[in-house]
Design a protein around this motif. Structure first.
Motif, PDB file in Angstrom:
ATOM      1  N   PRO A  74       0.880  -1.220   0.009  1.00 27.26           N
ATOM      2  CA  PRO A  74       0.067   0.028  -0.139  1.00 27.26           C
ATOM      3  C   PRO A  74       0.986   1.128  -0.026  1.00 27.26           C
ATOM      4  O   PRO A  74       0.554   2.123  -0.765  1.00 27.26           O
ATOM      5  CB  PRO A  74      -0.853   0.080   1.139  1.00 27.26           C
ATOM      6  CG  PRO A  74      -1.019  -1.553   1.472  1.00 27.26           C
ATOM      7  CD  PRO A  74       0.399  -2.111   1.084  1.00 27.26           C
ATOM      8  N   VAL A 129       5.077   2.113   1.037  1.00 25.78           N
ATOM      9  CA  VAL A 129       6.397   1.896   1.784  1.00 25.78           C
ATOM     10  C   VAL A 129       6.743   2.765   2.714  1.00 25.78           C
ATOM     11  O   VAL A 129       7.617   2.503   3.601  1.00 25.78           O
ATOM     12  CB  VAL A 129       7.699   2.097   0.829  1.00 25.78           C
ATOM     13  CG1 VAL A 129       8.277   0.974   0.513  1.00 25.78           C
ATOM     14  CG2 VAL A 129       7.426   3.036  -0.499  1.00 25.78           C
ATOM     15  N   ASN A 161       4.927   3.478   5.292  1.00 24.62           N
ATOM     16  CA  ASN A 161       4.021   2.991   6.282  1.00 24.62           C
ATOM     17  C   ASN A 161       5.058   1.946   7.051  1.00 24.62           C
ATOM     18  O   ASN A 161       5.422   0.692   6.631  1.00 24.62           O
ATOM     19  CB  ASN A 161       2.853   2.336   5.822  1.00 24.62           C
ATOM     20  CG  ASN A 161       2.380   1.602   7.014  1.00 24.62           C
ATOM     21  OD1 ASN A 161       2.464   1.104   7.881  1.00 24.62           O
ATOM     22  ND2 ASN A 161       0.639   2.022   7.249  1.00 24.62           N
ATOM     23  N   ALA A 221       5.776  -2.097  -5.838  1.00 21.02           N
ATOM     24  CA  ALA A 221       5.029  -1.479  -6.320  1.00 21.02           C
ATOM     25  C   ALA A 221       3.679  -0.827  -5.480  1.00 21.02           C
ATOM     26  O   ALA A 221       3.251  -1.635  -4.515  1.00 21.02           O
ATOM     27  CB  ALA A 221       4.318  -2.087  -7.492  1.00 21.02           C
ATOM     28  N   ASN A 222       3.844   0.341  -5.442  1.00 20.80           N
ATOM     29  CA  ASN A 222       3.030   1.219  -4.339  1.00 20.80           C
ATOM     30  C   ASN A 222       1.477   0.862  -4.848  1.00 20.80           C
ATOM     31  O   ASN A 222       1.301   1.419  -6.028  1.00 20.80           O
ATOM     32  CB  ASN A 222       3.236   2.666  -3.869  1.00 20.80           C
ATOM     33  CG  ASN A 222       4.572   2.834  -3.015  1.00 20.80           C
ATOM     34  OD1 ASN A 222       5.681   2.529  -3.639  1.00 20.80           O
ATOM     35  ND2 ASN A 222       4.452   2.468  -1.727  1.00 20.80           N
ATOM     36  N   ASP A 241      -1.422   2.097  -2.866  1.00 19.31           N
ATOM     37  CA  ASP A 241      -2.326   3.182  -2.416  1.00 19.31           C
ATOM     38  C   ASP A 241      -3.640   2.760  -2.247  1.00 19.31           C
ATOM     39  O   ASP A 241      -4.546   3.319  -2.123  1.00 19.31           O
ATOM     40  CB  ASP A 241      -2.423   4.416  -3.323  1.00 19.31           C
ATOM     41  CG  ASP A 241      -1.060   5.263  -3.177  1.00 19.31           C
ATOM     42  OD1 ASP A 241      -0.819   5.500  -2.160  1.00 19.31           O
ATOM     43  OD2 ASP A 241      -0.674   5.751  -4.160  1.00 19.31           O
TER      44      ASP A 241
END
Lengths: 335, 335
Positions: free
Chosen positions: A71, A73, A75, A99-100, A102
């Motif tokens: 979701p 990086v 975090n 890959a983020n 979000d």
DNA sequence: AGGATAAATGCAAGCGTTTTATTTAAGTTT
DNA sequence: AAACTTAAATAAAACGCTTGCATTTATCCT
């Protein structure tokens, strides 16, 4: 003047052997006479030959690369998992495409598709909620998938988690035992199974055992950010809660600061239990009491499981549940 | 039963065109009649064709993948940069191969080599110190490299940073202006140019302007961890410092907690200025006064620069210095 | 020594695209 | 309507490697 790469063919020529033989020594195939191996190795060294992984991937249909969907990086919960993933991956000679997502549904599907297009050998997914579309993509592709710190009630793919329900129940029970009759439940969206099903059930179970009726007005949904946590404290207080179980550390930090900034003493006047045991919990003062999830290990075990799936090894169990503990630190009064 | 992938050839056959034409429509090449394009697109959709990026990479010598070397994803400073990198990368249709290096020299070289073997189109390096060996690898390969939040005195590759020296000077000057005559300088290893050269020079410059002699015993080296910061506070105190400039937020948090845990008031009895403006600075209490680096932007700009280098576009300047600011928050007395 | 088995090596067909050089179709011009 | 241009489409050669199969060479038995 162009980057004239030297290929396996150049090595073969220089060493007076066939490409096949060079390929064999590069791949550690035992069917090569020691003296030829040595000769080839020397040429490789001299020419500074570096096998082209793309060509390798095309020919062998293996890229030694796995896709990791995360979701955010930034975090700490997820980056800790990611760290475990990458360490084990590199131990097994894999690389990670990160890959983020979000937690943006269409973006997740799109990201998954580009990962598959890049022919990753496997995928590790971290997230909050798996949409039907995503689940469909998972099962449509033959690429193995493992969920890390993420549950899908429909257990079709591998996963590594802790028992969120019992961990939550235990935490809330602690809070109640310390005399809190009104314990708030603060988490991300209830649409996410971990929050809406497992944690909430654990919370309810704890209430039930203490014969406290469930009160919907004590349940709060928020973003996973400290800003959001700060903002929500006021509402929590208004609801008459004297303690809170929080589903995310950053959110818990925010909540605590919301209290602190208003002059509320923690834990004397307000107790907090958080859920993720990221290092954040030990960086703030007071230190956050928390469920001690083995974050790094969840990532590591997930990656290990994925290697087995990629090798089509027999695996006893695709749904792994790791042990957790409870750490009473500075935000709970309990002895 | 095997994953029988459908290839460009299948599409060509079904659509009664040549592979080349299919390739053109997939790549948006204008030289194809609208009606054929439509026909091909329909077949692609019907067959659910997904181009194989590996084959593409081999044929075109472009992988639309960039390598990102990061000391530790778990470090908020770097993960913030990484976030900026990934966002811009995906905006330009690139993917990121993320590799943790642990600031371990041999591992860095090895990681770089596997990235190059995978034919990444470019590399973003984040780290503390660039060894000669690494620098040699950088210049030996024709793959463009950009440093993010990382300086190399030998400016051969692109880089994006702020002016660490003047930012430090300004911060320390603030501390001195608030009445601190003994300001500690706490950072990671002085072998790292950012610490040992730029920041330390800024620190010295501030002292000099205030006519305070430089005192070696006020300089401390530590790991980038809050644990390390907590441990070092005692020494800082013994050295008679009443304030500290710290080169890393997590370290600063540790230092502050070291003080707090001993009953020392911050900022009344001890002031702290930190350097990275990660969200950590706003999560602790008191909030850390800091140099406000645009972390996300550093990553974003670095990636943007890399795209230009990969496209061989003309770039005005490969060494980019972004603006910073100073935020006096809760760990400094100055108004 | 001679045949049989095992160990090394070589050959060449892919792997799924892109891309260059060509051919074919479609317009224009006069 | 012949001669030219321009636009669309094709054929086929890379791209750099792996791998199954064929072949050669070395080793072992009797």
């Amino acid at each position: 003047m162009e980057k004239q790469t030297i290929t396996i063919y150049d090595v073969a020529r220089e060493a007076n052997v066939s490409m096949a033989t060079v390929s064999r020594v590069v791949n550690g195939n035992p069917n090569v006479k020691p003296t030829t191996r040595k000769k080839v190795l020397e040429v490789i060294d001299r020419l500074d030959y570096r096998p082209n992984a793309v060509a390798r991937g095309l020919a062998s249909k293996k890229t030694t690369t796995v896709g990791v969907i995360i979701p955010d990086v930034t975090n700490l919960y997820f980056s800790s998992l990611a760290r475990g993933i990458d360490d084990i991956a590199s131990m097994y000679k894999y690389n990670i495409i990160l890959a983020n997502s979000d937690q943006n549904d269409p973006k997740e599907v799109q990201v998954l598709n580009t990962l598959l297009a890049k022919q990753v050998d496997g995928i590790i997914y971290m997230g909050h909620k798996i949409t039907d579309e995503l689940r469909a993509e998972f099962s449509r592709s033959k690429t193995p998938v493992v969920l890390a710190g993420t549950v899908d009630p429909d257990e079709q793919v591998g996963s590594v988690n802790i028992d969120y329900e019992s961990a939550t129940e235990q935490s809330v029970t602690n809070l109640i035992a310390a005399g809190n009759e009104r314990v708030a439940f603060v988490s991300g969206s209830r649409m996410e199974p971990i929050n809406g099903i497992y944690r909430l059930n654990g919370y309810k179970a704890a209430l039930e055992k203490a014969h406290i009726p469930f009160d919907e007005s004590l349940v709060f949904e928020a973003d996973y950010s400290f800003i959001s946590g700060e903002a929500i404290y006021e509402k929590v207080e208004e609801a008459g809660a004297t303690a809170a179980f929080v589903g995310d550390d950053e959110l818990a930090v925010g909540l605590m600061n919301g209290a602190l900034d208003r002059g509320v003493q923690v834990p004397e006047e307000f107790e907090i239990f958080t859920a993720n045991n990221s290092k954040l919990t030990e960086m703030v003062r007071p230190k956050l009491s928390t469920i001690t999830q083995p974050l790094y290990d969840i990532g590591a075990v997930a990656m290990r499981l994925l290697t087995k799936l990629m090798n089509k090894e027999e695996t006893d169990e695709k749904t792994i549940v790791l042990p957790y503990n409870i750490a009473n630190r500075g935000t709970t009064k309990g002895e």
